[in-house]
Design an enzyme around this catalytic site. Structure first.
Site, mmCIF file in Angstrom:
data_model
loop_
_atom_site.group_PDB
_atom_site.id
_atom_site.type_symbol
_atom_site.label_atom_id
_atom_site.label_comp_id
_atom_site.label_asym_id
_atom_site.label_seq_id
_atom_site.Cartn_x
_atom_site.Cartn_y
_atom_site.Cartn_z
ATOM 1 C CG ASN A 53 0.059 -4.221 0.208
ATOM 2 O OD1 ASN A 53 1.202 -4.598 0.393
ATOM 3 N ND2 ASN A 53 -0.322 -2.967 0.446
ATOM 4 C CG HIS A 56 -4.236 4.483 -1.042
ATOM 5 N ND1 HIS A 56 -5.124 3.743 -0.299
ATOM 6 C CD2 HIS A 56 -3.178 3.659 -1.301
ATOM 7 C CE1 HIS A 56 -4.629 2.531 -0.120
ATOM 8 N NE2 HIS A 56 -3.451 2.454 -0.714
ATOM 9 C CE LYS A 75 -5.862 2.477 -4.167
ATOM 10 N NZ LYS A 75 -5.118 1.729 -5.214
ATOM 11 C CB THR A 84 -6.069 -2.627 -6.970
ATOM 12 O OG1 THR A 84 -5.777 -1.295 -7.435
ATOM 13 C CG2 THR A 84 -4.923 -3.106 -6.102
ATOM 14 C CB SER A 112 -1.148 -10.002 -3.363
ATOM 15 O OG SER A 112 -1.415 -9.471 -2.075
#
Length: 268
Positions: free
Chosen positions: A126, A157, A161, A102, A124
């Site tokens: 996720n 999160h 993160k 990400t 993706s």
């Protein structure tokens, strides 16, 4: 058919260890290489021991080219810079590249599109079944409801993160924008501070929370006149992302080069 030969990027990290476990537990695939960044203390260690499943004979290395040239696919939850590097190598080797990284910007995404001319790239924000089903529902609800329904995306999160909003939140935002046939970039509100004025019709707002050891909580709120609809997903185990990535790799084995998503993998 022979087992699919897979490489894991960042094998000593939390997701890397989950991926090593998932590959070991999945019929039809074999871990042939495990990679870490140069200088990592995990270099030279057995990937199975690092993952807590006992020795599997795969020594962690820092040589991606040698690993990818003998592989059928690579699974990559790393950093944008590393992912772009691996994508170029995957394109040279003509193999499957599953990407859960990400925080990627437009420049990195453009390089992935270029690599996808020669490699099967499945990317993706996720990899879980639940989140991708949620995204499909968000797109449907956004399409049905009018612009008088405001859309807000809330995510939380763990405290470590480093990117925000999360890749999953952006995935859900894209789903909402797609349902309304608008561009998320033109309607995204990431920060509110001070005297912001009234909310603009059609905006999609994002709110970010960080703390503790939360794996990942996401809610999409549709706030209309006198009522609200909330669609939510809570991840309780990072293993769901690893299992989804492994499923994606197997799916991609028989595909033509191109850029795919988990929606393609799941047929939703």
């Amino acid at each position: 058919m022979e087992d699919m030969r897979l490489v894991v990027i960042g094998a000593a990290g939390r997701m890397g260890q989950m991926l090593v476990k998932a590959i070991e537990a999945t019929e039809g695939m074999t871990l042939i290489a495990a990679l870490e960044r140069p200088g990592s203390p995990a270099i030279g260690r057995d990937a199975g021991e690092v993952a807590g499943i006992g020795r599997n004979g795969v020594e962690i290395s820092d040589d991606p080219l040698a690993a990818l040239l003998k592989a059928d696919g690579v699974i990559d939850f790393s950093t944008p810079a590393t992912t772009v590097e691996i994508a170029a190598l995957a394109a040279q080797a003509r193999i499957v590249h599953v990407i859960g990284t990400t925080g990627m910007g437009e420049a990195e995404l453009a390089k992935l599109e270029a690599a996808a001319r020669h490699a099967v790239i499945i990317r993706s924000g996720n990899m879980s079944l639940g989140v991708n089903l949620l995204a499909a529902m968000v797109a449907k609800v956004a399409k049905v409801l009018g612009a008088e329904w405001d859309i807000e995306i809330l995510e939380m999160h763990h405290r470590l993160k480093v990117d925000a909003p999360s890749g999953t939140a952006l995935l859900l935002g894209e789903a909402a924008a797609g349902g309304r046939d608008i561009a998320l970039a033109e309607h995204s509100v990431r920060v509110r501070d001070g005297h912001t004025g009234a909310r603009k019709t059609g905006d999609i707002g994002f709110a970010t929370l960080r703390g503790g050891t939360v794996v990942g909580d996401h809610s999409v709120i549709f706030a209309g006149p006198g009522e609200r609809i909330e669609l939510s997903h809570k991840a309780e185990d990072r293993g769901i992302f690893a299992r989804g990535a492994v499923q994606a790799a197997l799916w991609g084995r028989e595909r033509k080069p191109g850029l795919y998503s988990m929606a393609d993998v799941l047929g939703i």
